[in-house]
Design a protein around this motif. Structure first.
Motif, PDB file in Angstrom:
ATOM      1  N   UNK A   1      10.033 -38.604  18.815  1.00 22.72           N
ATOM      2  CA  UNK A   1      11.499 -38.535  18.666  1.00 22.72           C
ATOM      3  C   UNK A   1      12.170 -38.541  20.045  1.00 22.72           C
ATOM      4  N   UNK A   2      11.574 -37.876  21.003  1.00 20.71           N
ATOM      5  CA  UNK A   2      12.143 -37.832  22.354  1.00 20.71           C
ATOM      6  C   UNK A   2      12.146 -39.215  22.976  1.00 20.71           C
ATOM      7  N   UNK A   3      11.029 -39.924  22.865  1.00 22.87           N
ATOM      8  CA  UNK A   3      10.933 -41.273  23.427  1.00 22.87           C
ATOM      9  C   UNK A   3      11.917 -42.221  22.759  1.00 22.87           C
ATOM     10  N   UNK A   4      12.091 -42.083  21.449  1.00 24.84           N
ATOM     11  CA  UNK A   4      13.053 -42.927  20.731  1.00 24.84           C
ATOM     12  C   UNK A   4      14.472 -42.693  21.249  1.00 24.84           C
ATOM     13  N   UNK A   5      14.812 -41.431  21.452  1.00 25.97           N
ATOM     14  CA  UNK A   5      16.152 -41.110  21.951  1.00 25.97           C
ATOM     15  C   UNK A   5      16.318 -41.579  23.393  1.00 25.97           C
ATOM     16  N   UNK A   6      15.279 -41.463  24.180  1.00 27.38           N
ATOM     17  CA  UNK A   6      15.323 -41.929  25.574  1.00 27.38           C
ATOM     18  C   UNK A   6      15.575 -43.430  25.620  1.00 27.38           C
ATOM     19  N   UNK A  11       9.374 -18.015  24.226  1.00 28.54           N
ATOM     20  CA  UNK A  11       8.708 -19.243  24.676  1.00 28.54           C
ATOM     21  C   UNK A  11       9.155 -19.591  26.083  1.00 28.54           C
ATOM     22  N   UNK A  12       8.224 -20.095  26.874  1.00 26.70           N
ATOM     23  CA  UNK A  12       8.513 -20.607  28.211  1.00 26.70           C
ATOM     24  C   UNK A  12       7.834 -21.964  28.342  1.00 26.70           C
ATOM     25  N   UNK A  13       8.562 -22.945  28.841  1.00 30.68           N
ATOM     26  CA  UNK A  13       7.968 -24.272  28.997  1.00 30.68           C
ATOM     27  C   UNK A  13       8.444 -24.890  30.301  1.00 30.68           C
ATOM     28  N   UNK A  14       7.582 -25.667  30.933  1.00 27.61           N
ATOM     29  CA  UNK A  14       7.953 -26.321  32.179  1.00 27.61           C
ATOM     30  C   UNK A  14       7.010 -27.463  32.503  1.00 27.61           C
ATOM     31  N   UNK A  15       7.430 -28.291  33.433  1.00 28.27           N
ATOM     32  CA  UNK A  15       6.596 -29.389  33.922  1.00 28.27           C
ATOM     33  C   UNK A  15       6.044 -28.981  35.285  1.00 28.27           C
ATOM     34  N   UNK A  16       4.734 -28.924  35.384  1.00 27.28           N
ATOM     35  CA  UNK A  16       4.086 -28.611  36.658  1.00 27.28           C
ATOM     36  C   UNK A  16       3.860 -29.925  37.398  1.00 27.28           C
ATOM     37  N   UNK A  17       4.480 -30.038  38.582  1.00 23.75           N
ATOM     38  CA  UNK A  17       4.363 -31.259  39.389  1.00 23.75           C
ATOM     39  C   UNK A  17       3.601 -30.938  40.653  1.00 23.75           C
ATOM     40  N   UNK A  26      11.203 -30.151  24.984  1.00 23.84           N
ATOM     41  CA  UNK A  26      12.222 -31.180  25.199  1.00 23.84           C
ATOM     42  C   UNK A  26      13.062 -30.846  26.428  1.00 23.84           C
ATOM     43  N   UNK A  27      13.512 -29.594  26.512  1.00 25.67           N
ATOM     44  CA  UNK A  27      14.351 -29.158  27.633  1.00 25.67           C
ATOM     45  C   UNK A  27      13.616 -29.268  28.962  1.00 25.67           C
ATOM     46  N   UNK A  28      12.324 -28.953  28.958  1.00 23.76           N
ATOM     47  CA  UNK A  28      11.531 -29.021  30.187  1.00 23.76           C
ATOM     48  C   UNK A  28      11.449 -30.457  30.695  1.00 23.76           C
ATOM     49  N   UNK A  29      11.187 -31.403  29.788  1.00 21.73           N
ATOM     50  CA  UNK A  29      11.112 -32.813  30.176  1.00 21.73           C
ATOM     51  C   UNK A  29      12.474 -33.306  30.660  1.00 21.73           C
ATOM     52  N   UNK A  30      13.529 -32.919  29.957  1.00 21.61           N
ATOM     53  CA  UNK A  30      14.882 -33.323  30.338  1.00 21.61           C
ATOM     54  C   UNK A  30      15.241 -32.810  31.727  1.00 21.61           C
ATOM     55  N   UNK A  31      14.924 -31.548  31.986  1.00 24.76           N
ATOM     56  CA  UNK A  31      15.228 -30.957  33.288  1.00 24.76           C
ATOM     57  C   UNK A  31      14.467 -31.670  34.398  1.00 24.76           C
ATOM     58  N   UNK A  32      13.215 -32.021  34.125  1.00 28.83           N
ATOM     59  CA  UNK A  32      12.426 -32.721  35.144  1.00 28.83           C
ATOM     60  C   UNK A  32      13.006 -34.108  35.426  1.00 28.83           C
ATOM     61  N   UNK A  33      13.398 -34.819  34.389  1.00 32.69           N
ATOM     62  CA  UNK A  33      13.989 -36.148  34.584  1.00 32.69           C
ATOM     63  C   UNK A  33      15.308 -36.061  35.353  1.00 32.69           C
ATOM     64  N   UNK A  34      16.095 -35.024  35.058  1.00 37.14           N
ATOM     65  CA  UNK A  34      17.361 -34.855  35.780  1.00 37.14           C
ATOM     66  C   UNK A  34      17.086 -34.482  37.230  1.00 37.14           C
TER      67      UNK A  34
END
Length: 260
Positions: free
Chosen positions: A244-249, A44-50, A196-204
């Protein structure tokens, strides 16, 4: 192939992985040691395209394969061909966490194992300033956030620096459990974990860009709003794991406010 393991039968994949761990120094205390990237299969590969279009920031979540259930799209060769084509044709800036040591090497090594053409990702300019170079130790085409925030023993794990910053780190599972999920046939759980990791990396990335002065305070706040809107859109499309991600955020943000 490397160790002559028969992978046929119901437990073939499990036996192959046990042999890989054994040859990589498995012990009773550490039965699943870290494997060299060339020995790992990309599932699997996942990322946020900006993208910035007419001064407007647009975010899009991209995952390969998009969903579990299609054996052809889930093949490593298929995933790599799509990824290499996208990178080679668009030449985007790549941003990751420990990407110099892990993400880019595994893409290159596994593509070579499959005998694939790089589609342009592997091209290197004669001089650093003459084009995109994803293999240069310096430059802005392949940005690794990890060495920016620490060195050697002081480099935090993504989970650590994200969580302390009020950003969800590892939610419900960690990278070390991915192999178990794969052996259990739970590809969808791996896709969810990668997203989840892709969103986290983008936020960081946005937080570090703000620290560095690349994003103003207003732009940084807007980036977080855009991520929330992206997650809301994905939930509307059926990706309920982002609830679940939004709740943890929200939980972590509440804690950071108490700390401040």
């Amino acid at each position: 192939m490397l160790h002559g393991v028969d992978t046929s039968g119901a437990h073939g994949a499990e036996e192959a992985m046990k042999r890989l761990w054994k040859e990589s120094g498995a012990t009773e205390e550490n039965p699943q040691p870290y494997l060299k990237t060339v020995l790992c299969r990309i599932v699997s590969v996942s990322g946020v395209l900006r993208e910035v279009v007419a001064e407007e920031v647009k975010l899009k979540l991209v995952t390969l394969p998009a969903t579990a259930g299609d054996d052809e799209k889930a093949k490593e060769r298929t995933i790599l061909k799509q990824l290499l084509k996208a990178i080679g044709s668009r030449k985007p800036q790549l941003v990751g966490y420990n990407s110099h040591n892990a993400d880019v090497p595994i893409i290159v090594q596994r593509a070579i194992v499959h005998g694939l053409f790089s589609q342009g990702m592997g091209e290197r300019p004669n001089k650093p300033w003459e084009g995109v170079d994803y293999f240069a130790t310096s430059g802005d085409h392949n940005v690794d956030l990890a060495p920016m925030v620490g060195r050697w023993g002081q480099t935090p794990r993504l989970h650590e620096i994200a969580t302390l910053s009020g950003i969800p780190g590892k939610v419900d599972t960690e990278g070390g459990f991915v192999s178990d999920l794969w052996l259990q046939g739970k590809l969808q759980d791996i896709l969810d974990y990668n997203e989840f990791d892709a969103i986290t990396t983008h936020l960081l990335w946005a937080r570090i860009a703000h620290f560095a002065g690349l994003l103003s305070s207003e732009a940084y706040e807007r980036e977080q709003v855009l991520v929330r809107e992206l997650l809301d859109d994905e939930i509307e499309k059926g990706k309920k794991h982002f609830i679940r991600y939004l709740e943890e955020w929200d939980r972590l943000l509440a804690l950071t406010k108490k700390r401040d």
